[in-house]
Scaffold this motif. Structure first.
Motif, PDB file in Angstrom:
ATOM      1  N   LEU A  50      74.696  39.005  48.480  1.00 46.96           N
ATOM      2  CA  LEU A  50      75.270  39.795  47.394  1.00 46.96           C
ATOM      3  C   LEU A  50      74.219  40.698  46.753  1.00 46.96           C
TER       4      LEU A  50
ATOM      5  N   GLN B 213      76.977  42.156  42.138  1.00 44.58           N
ATOM      6  CA  GLN B 213      78.099  41.416  42.718  1.00 44.58           C
ATOM      7  C   GLN B 213      78.028  39.911  42.447  1.00 44.58           C
TER       8      GLN B 213
ATOM      9  N   GLN C 130      77.674  33.509  46.556  1.00 48.09           N
ATOM     10  CA  GLN C 130      79.094  33.851  46.691  1.00 48.09           C
ATOM     11  C   GLN C 130      79.992  32.718  46.225  1.00 48.09           C
TER      12      GLN C 130
END
Length: 77
Positions: free
Chosen positions: A7, A11, A39
Motif C-alpha cells: 500500500l 492507502q 491491507q
C-alpha cells in the motif's frame, strides 16, 4: 492467483497507520512486507506479539530482528 501490492501511505487503513508509521520511523523506511500486511488490520496488528509455540516464537523474534536491523548485525554460520 492475484498478487497483493504494498500500500501507498495514503492507502493505509487508519487501524494500521500508527503501527506502520512507528515501524517506518524506527528503521528509516517502510518494508514492502509491512506495507502489504497493512491491507488487513487484523493480520497486521496480530504480528506484533509473540507466538504461543516456542519454535514459532523464535522464528517471529528472528524475523523481527532482521527487519529492525535490516540484516546488518545478523550473522549466519
Amino acid at each position: 492467483m492475484p498478487r497483493s501490492a504494498a500500500l501507498k501511505p495514503e492507502q493505509v487503513p487508519a487501524d494500521c497507520k500508527p503501527t506502520l508509521d512507528a515501524i517506518t520511523k524506527n528503521i528509516g523506511f517502510t518494508p514492502n512486507m509491512m506495507a502489504t500486511f497493512a491491507q488487513s488490520p487484523i493480520a497486521f496488528n496480530a504480528r506484533m506479539g509473540h507466538a504461543s509455540d516456542s519454535k514459532r516464537d523464535a522464528a517471529v523474534q528472528f524475523a523481527r530482528k532482521v527487519i529492525e536491523t535490516r540484516a546488518r548485525s545478523v550473522t549466519l554460520i
